[in-house]
Design a protein around this motif. Sequence first.
Motif, PDB file in Angstrom:
ATOM      1  N   ASP A 375       0.837  -1.201   0.000  1.00 34.72           N
ATOM      2  CA  ASP A 375       0.000   0.000   0.000  1.00 34.72           C
ATOM      3  C   ASP A 375       0.874   1.254   0.000  1.00 34.72           C
ATOM      4  O   ASP A 375       1.903   1.308   0.681  1.00 34.72           O
ATOM      5  N   GLY A 376       0.443   2.244  -0.750  1.00 33.07           N
ATOM      6  CA  GLY A 376       1.187   3.497  -0.821  1.00 33.07           C
ATOM      7  C   GLY A 376       2.206   3.537  -1.944  1.00 33.07           C
ATOM      8  O   GLY A 376       2.774   4.606  -2.215  1.00 33.07           O
ATOM      9  N   GLU A 377       2.471   2.407  -2.606  1.00 29.73           N
ATOM     10  CA  GLU A 377       3.420   2.366  -3.719  1.00 29.73           C
ATOM     11  C   GLU A 377       2.641   2.484  -5.027  1.00 29.73           C
ATOM     12  O   GLU A 377       1.615   1.828  -5.218  1.00 29.73           O
ATOM     13  N   LEU A 378       3.112   3.332  -5.918  1.00 31.36           N
ATOM     14  CA  LEU A 378       2.405   3.617  -7.162  1.00 31.36           C
ATOM     15  C   LEU A 378       2.869   2.674  -8.257  1.00 31.36           C
ATOM     16  O   LEU A 378       4.072   2.450  -8.427  1.00 31.36           O
ATOM     17  N   PHE A 379       1.911   2.147  -9.006  1.00 30.84           N
ATOM     18  CA  PHE A 379       2.205   1.246 -10.117  1.00 30.84           C
ATOM     19  C   PHE A 379       1.339   1.670 -11.291  1.00 30.84           C
ATOM     20  O   PHE A 379       0.114   1.739 -11.182  1.00 30.84           O
ATOM     21  N   ALA A 380       1.964   1.961 -12.440  1.00 29.86           N
ATOM     22  CA  ALA A 380       1.223   2.490 -13.584  1.00 29.86           C
ATOM     23  C   ALA A 380       1.750   1.887 -14.876  1.00 29.86           C
ATOM     24  O   ALA A 380       2.900   1.442 -14.969  1.00 29.86           O
ATOM     25  N   ARG A 381       0.871   1.891 -15.858  1.00 29.17           N
ATOM     26  CA  ARG A 381       1.256   1.512 -17.219  1.00 29.17           C
ATOM     27  C   ARG A 381       1.410   2.779 -18.043  1.00 29.17           C
ATOM     28  O   ARG A 381       0.451   3.526 -18.228  1.00 29.17           O
ATOM     29  N   LEU A 382       2.627   2.998 -18.534  1.00 28.92           N
ATOM     30  CA  LEU A 382       2.879   4.198 -19.322  1.00 28.92           C
ATOM     31  C   LEU A 382       2.432   4.035 -20.763  1.00 28.92           C
ATOM     32  O   LEU A 382       2.138   5.008 -21.446  1.00 28.92           O
ATOM     33  N   GLY A 383       2.388   2.818 -21.226  1.00 33.33           N
ATOM     34  CA  GLY A 383       1.993   2.552 -22.607  1.00 33.33           C
ATOM     35  C   GLY A 383       2.635   1.281 -23.103  1.00 33.33           C
ATOM     36  O   GLY A 383       3.771   0.970 -22.751  1.00 33.33           O
ATOM     37  N   GLY A 384       1.900   0.519 -23.941  1.00 31.24           N
ATOM     38  CA  GLY A 384       2.461  -0.711 -24.478  1.00 31.24           C
ATOM     39  C   GLY A 384       2.862  -1.668 -23.375  1.00 31.24           C
ATOM     40  O   GLY A 384       2.072  -2.021 -22.509  1.00 31.24           O
ATOM     41  N   GLU A 385       4.135  -2.081 -23.412  1.00 32.11           N
ATOM     42  CA  GLU A 385       4.666  -3.014 -22.414  1.00 32.11           C
ATOM     43  C   GLU A 385       5.535  -2.308 -21.387  1.00 32.11           C
ATOM     44  O   GLU A 385       6.306  -2.957 -20.679  1.00 32.11           O
ATOM     45  N   GLU A 386       5.414  -0.991 -21.273  1.00 27.80           N
ATOM     46  CA  GLU A 386       6.273  -0.212 -20.382  1.00 27.80           C
ATOM     47  C   GLU A 386       5.482   0.212 -19.137  1.00 27.80           C
ATOM     48  O   GLU A 386       4.384   0.768 -19.245  1.00 27.80           O
ATOM     49  N   PHE A 387       6.073  -0.053 -17.969  1.00 29.57           N
ATOM     50  CA  PHE A 387       5.426   0.230 -16.697  1.00 29.57           C
ATOM     51  C   PHE A 387       6.378   1.027 -15.818  1.00 29.57           C
ATOM     52  O   PHE A 387       7.593   1.089 -16.078  1.00 29.57           O
ATOM     53  N   VAL A 388       5.810   1.627 -14.764  1.00 29.36           N
ATOM     54  CA  VAL A 388       6.616   2.414 -13.834  1.00 29.36           C
ATOM     55  C   VAL A 388       6.123   2.154 -12.413  1.00 29.36           C
ATOM     56  O   VAL A 388       4.931   1.938 -12.189  1.00 29.36           O
ATOM     57  N   VAL A 389       7.056   2.158 -11.476  1.00 30.52           N
ATOM     58  CA  VAL A 389       6.754   1.952 -10.065  1.00 30.52           C
ATOM     59  C   VAL A 389       7.453   3.033  -9.262  1.00 30.52           C
ATOM     60  O   VAL A 389       8.621   3.359  -9.526  1.00 30.52           O
ATOM     61  N   ILE A 390       6.757   3.616  -8.293  1.00 27.47           N
ATOM     62  CA  ILE A 390       7.369   4.538  -7.329  1.00 27.47           C
ATOM     63  C   ILE A 390       7.195   3.948  -5.941  1.00 27.47           C
ATOM     64  O   ILE A 390       6.082   3.586  -5.539  1.00 27.47           O
ATOM     65  N   ILE A 391       8.313   3.845  -5.222  1.00 29.87           N
ATOM     66  CA  ILE A 391       8.298   3.308  -3.858  1.00 29.87           C
ATOM     67  C   ILE A 391       8.786   4.386  -2.902  1.00 29.87           C
ATOM     68  O   ILE A 391       9.989   4.677  -2.844  1.00 29.87           O
TER      69      ILE A 391
END
Length: 474
Positions: A375-391
Amino acid sequence: MPVEPMVFPAHSRPLPHLALFSLTFILTLAGILARPIESLSLFWPVNAVLAGVLLRYPRLANPLGFVLIWMAMVGADLACGSTWPPALWFNLCNLGVIVTIWLLLSRLPRLHRRMRTPHGVLSVFGACAAGAMVAASMACVMAAPWFQESLRATWLAWFSEQFSTSVLVLPALLTAPNTGALLRGSGQAIRLAPMLVLLASLALSIAFGGPGAIAFPIAALLWCAWTYSPFLVSLLALTAGSTLIVAVAQNLMHFSVPQSVPGVTTLMSARLGIAMLVLGPLVVACVSNTNRSLLARLAHQATIDHLTGALTRSAFTRRANALLDSRQQHAQALPLTLMMLDIDHFKTINDRHGHGVGDQVLRQFANALQDQLHDGELFARLGGEEFVVIIPGLEPERAKFTAERMRRAIQDLHLTHNDPRLQITVSIGLDGCTADTPAPSLDELLVRADKALYRAKAHGRNRVEQAEPQRQVV
């Protein structure tokens, strides 16, 4: 010879029908006991309740169910001292209301039948009016031996009572949530102001009195309709309407109408006026609930990627910037890490297996990563097969172990696909800032993590790379 146990078909099991008979008997008995002596009932909710039960539980709406309802009504009438002829005939009138409402509403689509559209609300009102007309007409045919009033007065008395009661009671049953949803609740606090204003307007109506006073609660009911769910609005309309009917019947409001039409009494006029009073708030409640549901779906679509369940790029940008701004406002800022993740050779998967398999891979990839996050960690799809996580709260040096755990989880992921050779890996680039150091902007973090990601791909893929530290300019 052993006796085989009796097996009932699914549609004729005895327990639900026994419950229907018992419910009908108890409701009828309560209605008779609450009825003024030698008078029609002031409020007879039995017919509307049973029509709602049959609409909500259609397996009970069969010839056996209707016969049991009539028998229970007749039995309750006889138990209270009635004789056979009126008990048989007048409860046949009550059954006419139930059957008419059921026939008209059971054929509607469920969305309309549950009053989730304005068309559904108007259909329920029309069905209640038709049921009341059927009961009133049947009562007039059978009225001669038991009523002293004219046929016109008898018809108006039956119609006004049956219509007003059905309009007030039936919506609460049709809009009621299922038992599971009712027990779970919405999880949100109920605003009390509209409800309190409605109670105050009812008190003012009784205190002020007069024919126009029955319209006093309309503004409060509209406020309730704009604020609450259709079910709660239906309950409040039932409360308001029954309160006003009782107040008029007890002459608490000094309500009177000119007797220009023979047979029209004060109570008949009040019942019809109160019944029409709740039509507007119920339509508004339906439209308001539809708008809230639509806005919630639009907000969900703008926030959550429909394929993977991750945040969308725009939602991630808003939340990440808010997180960075909040970090800057604290005297002792926490560390923070941003990771860029890219599925290796994903284009080959689409070309070899098709985009349907590619979508399935994306879903399983996202699910596996979400299992590794907290909880509190961000997980997103930027596009296509590319993702990003912020901890938040994790320094980049220590985050390398977390990123390595994610990489291994993807490498060990067993994809549900017919080709056992289909496996995926992920390349990860990360960057961030340590505690008590100014955080770069989100764009700077993304650029530096992206460079680390490309370095991971250049070095063979399926690996984790950390962004190079920035050089200090002296």
